[in-house]
Write an enzyme that holds these catalytic residues in place. Structure first.
Site, short mmCIF file in Angstrom:
data_model
loop_
_atom_site.label_atom_id
_atom_site.label_comp_id
_atom_site.label_asym_id
_atom_site.label_seq_id
_atom_site.Cartn_x
_atom_site.Cartn_y
_atom_site.Cartn_z
N ASN A 216 52.87 52.21 85.24
CA ASN A 216 51.91 53.23 84.80
C ASN A 216 52.14 54.52 85.56
O ASN A 216 53.04 54.59 86.41
CB ASN A 216 50.48 52.71 84.99
CG ASN A 216 50.25 52.30 86.42
OD1 ASN A 216 50.31 53.11 87.33
ND2 ASN A 216 50.02 51.01 86.64
N ASP A 287 47.24 45.22 84.21
CA ASP A 287 46.31 44.17 83.76
C ASP A 287 47.08 43.03 83.09
O ASP A 287 46.59 41.91 83.05
CB ASP A 287 45.30 44.76 82.77
CG ASP A 287 44.34 45.72 83.47
OD1 ASP A 287 44.04 45.47 84.65
OD2 ASP A 287 43.94 46.72 82.85
N LYS A 297 69.95 41.01 81.87
CA LYS A 297 69.52 42.06 80.94
C LYS A 297 69.41 41.50 79.51
O LYS A 297 70.33 40.84 79.05
CB LYS A 297 70.54 43.20 80.98
CG LYS A 297 70.12 44.40 80.19
CD LYS A 297 71.18 45.49 80.22
CE LYS A 297 70.87 46.49 79.13
NZ LYS A 297 72.07 47.10 78.58
N PHE A 331 38.44 51.57 92.48
CA PHE A 331 38.61 52.80 91.72
C PHE A 331 38.47 52.48 90.24
O PHE A 331 38.85 51.39 89.81
CB PHE A 331 40.01 53.40 91.98
CG PHE A 331 40.03 54.34 93.15
CD1 PHE A 331 39.89 53.86 94.44
CD2 PHE A 331 40.20 55.71 92.96
CE1 PHE A 331 39.90 54.72 95.53
CE2 PHE A 331 40.22 56.59 94.04
CZ PHE A 331 40.07 56.09 95.33
N LYS A 345 32.10 47.90 86.46
CA LYS A 345 33.11 47.31 87.36
C LYS A 345 32.54 47.02 88.74
O LYS A 345 32.89 46.04 89.39
CB LYS A 345 34.32 48.25 87.48
CG LYS A 345 35.23 48.17 86.27
CD LYS A 345 36.33 49.21 86.25
CE LYS A 345 36.88 49.31 84.83
NZ LYS A 345 37.89 50.33 84.65
N LYS A 349 32.78 43.24 89.82
CA LYS A 349 33.74 42.89 90.88
C LYS A 349 33.07 42.80 92.25
O LYS A 349 33.74 42.67 93.26
CB LYS A 349 34.89 43.92 90.88
CG LYS A 349 35.59 44.02 89.53
CD LYS A 349 36.90 44.79 89.57
CE LYS A 349 37.47 44.94 88.16
NZ LYS A 349 38.85 45.40 88.14
N1 CTP Z 1 42.35 46.01 89.89
C1 CTP Z 1 42.83 44.92 90.60
N2 CTP Z 1 43.59 43.98 89.97
C2 CTP Z 1 43.87 44.08 88.66
C3 CTP Z 1 43.39 45.18 87.93
C4 CTP Z 1 42.62 46.13 88.56
O1 CTP Z 1 42.57 44.83 91.79
N3 CTP Z 1 44.61 43.16 88.08
C5 CTP Z 1 41.55 47.01 90.61
C6 CTP Z 1 42.18 48.38 90.68
O2 CTP Z 1 42.96 48.51 91.86
C7 CTP Z 1 40.97 49.31 90.72
C8 CTP Z 1 39.92 48.54 89.95
O3 CTP Z 1 40.37 47.19 89.90
O4 CTP Z 1 40.48 49.51 92.03
C9 CTP Z 1 39.70 49.03 88.57
O5 CTP Z 1 40.89 49.03 87.86
P1 CTP Z 1 40.87 49.22 86.28
O6 CTP Z 1 42.25 48.99 85.73
O7 CTP Z 1 40.19 50.51 85.97
O8 CTP Z 1 39.88 48.04 85.95
P2 CTP Z 1 39.89 46.84 84.99
O9 CTP Z 1 38.93 45.85 85.52
O10 CTP Z 1 41.27 46.38 84.74
O11 CTP Z 1 39.23 47.45 83.71
P3 CTP Z 1 39.77 47.95 82.30
O12 CTP Z 1 39.08 47.08 81.37
O13 CTP Z 1 39.28 49.37 82.25
O14 CTP Z 1 41.24 47.82 82.31
#
Ligand code: CTP
Length: 410
Positions: A216, A287, A297, A331, A345, A349
């Protein structure tokens, strides 16, 4: 009190035309209260006299390892032990090379090996010498060893060339030295002194095959700013960095751990969890990852290709479940509806704070040097920061955390 009162500084002067500026530097450091012990190389003596520096520093000036005048002590060891800082100004390509490779054939290079004090180097040389791969790689070695560089300025050089290589002006060097001691004081008495802070930064890399991956746009800048700031506030910092645009900070007191995937980041975080006081998850963690990652490859075949993705472990959510004494900051980078998603969140969390930003807004989010954030706790909005530098954002977030963890008002 004078800003450098009580500080013992070894000023190493090496043989370049800029050595004449070392006189002003010695004088300014001494006026600020420092005890300046000058060590000159024999080539420096071609440019400036021992008597000048002795008169300005009001201290004995050293130039030869074997010039041991006091039978009860060994000068280079005593000087090395007593120093709060060793400053080499001007530093030639030669002394930089000797330092990088551990040579010790005169008073200055021997003292540099014997000291455990922090070292600062202000290079001065011809522009082509400064850009020579040998010099650059020697500086890199020293940088990675924790040596701080005071970059040369640009301008007309004594050799007639215009470019980078001119010794930084003595006033500026003095400012760097003063700032160094201010930061050092904060590190031992700052609001996070004695605390262990873990910061994650950058974007994770989920491999498809050896040459392709899913990642990303996270640049790592926010996480780096948090790591540097936490260190300045006195914390012992572990920075767990995935893919980033810039090189991570290498300051002493920041332990750098490089990872690639969400799984590696998960393992690195978990390994440090029990010791941790504050954890900030500024990283953009994927995610989903490819179900299969090929060792070779993948060759193209057919007109379409389907990549099956599976969910990664949500690191923050796992930490929220096992949270004990730790203070957890997450974040939420969103493109619209930031407040609603962030609050969700925070609860889901089990976080102590969540930093929300709308990455679609100019000046916020990925790759920029600024950010626009709102910070929430379980009660609601606790910090509303309009456009500010990522350093400032880091300071405000960590101040909030420090107040809540230590109970002190900052
Ligand atoms: N995060 C994490 N592990 C993951 C995904 C996210 O620890 N597998 C943490 C990120 O480091 C960040 C927070 O979760 O601090 C929010 O990340 P974000 O991608 O915005 O949250 P998600 O819960 O994945 O929500 P979304 O549905 O918006 O993807």
């Amino acid at each position: 009190m004078k800003s450098l009162q009580g500080k013992s500084i070894i000023l190493g002067i090496t043989g370049g035309i800029a050595a004449y500026k070392a006189a002003a530097l010695t004088s300014k450091l001494t006026q600020k209260g420092a005890e300046v012990h000058v060590i000159m190389t024999s080539s420096a003596k071609q440019f400036i006299t021992e008597l000048t520096l002795q008169s300005l520093s009001k201290q004995k000036v050293y130039s030869d390892t074997f010039q041991e005048r006091d039978p009860s002590s060994i000068s280079h060891i005593d000087l090395a032990d007593a120093a709060d800082l060793v400053l080499i100004a001007p530093a030639t390509a030669n002394i930089i090379a000797k330092m990088a490779h551990g040579l010790a054939d005169d008073m200055l290079s021997t003292t540099l090996l014997a000291t455990t004090a922090p070292i600062m180097v202000a290079p001065a040389m011809n522009v082509h010498m400064y850009q020579h791969p040998a010099v650059l790689s020697n500086m890199d070695i020293l940088y990675n060893r924790g040596v701080q560089f005071i970059e040369p300025g640009e301008g007309l050089l004594a050799c007639g060339y215009v470019g980078k290589g001119r010794l930084e002006e003595p006033e500026e060097i003095v400012k760097v030295v003063e700032n160094f001691f201010v930061l050092q004081k904060e590190k031992t008495s700052g609001p996070l002194a004695g605390k262990k802070v873990v910061i994650t930064a950058g974007g994770t890399v989920e491999r498809i095959d050896p040459v392709r991956y899913i990642s990303n746009d996270s640049s790592g800048k926010m996480g780096f700013a948090l790591a540097r700031t936490a260190r300045t506030m006195g914390a012992a910092v572990t920075l767990i960095a995935a893919r980033t645009d810039e090189a991570p900070p290498r300051d002493a007191g920041i332990d750098l751990v490089r990872v690639q995937s969400a799984q590696e980041m998960h393992d690195a975080v978990m390994a440090r969890w029990s010791e941790c006081d504050i954890l900030v998850k500024a990283a953009a963690v994927a995610d989903y990852r490819p179900r299969e990652s090929s060792d070779s490859k993948i060759k193209k075949s057919g007109s379409t290709m389907t990549l099956e993705l599976v969910k990664t472990t949500d690191i923050l959510e796992s930490l929220g479940r096992i949270k004990d004494k730790q203070f957890l900051i997450g974040f939420a980078a969103e493109t619209g509806n930031a407040e609603v998603y962030a609050k969700d969140k925070l609860v889901r969390k089990n976080l102590d704070l969540i930093v929300a930003n709308d990455v679609a807004v100019e000046g916020a989010g990925f790759g920029t040097d600024t950010n626009i954030v709102k910070v929430y706790d379980a009660e609601g909005l606790v910090l509303d920061l309009p456009l500010a530098s990522k350093d400032e954002v880091a300071r405000r977030i960590l101040r909030l955390a420090a107040e809540r963890v230590t109970g002190a008002l900052i």
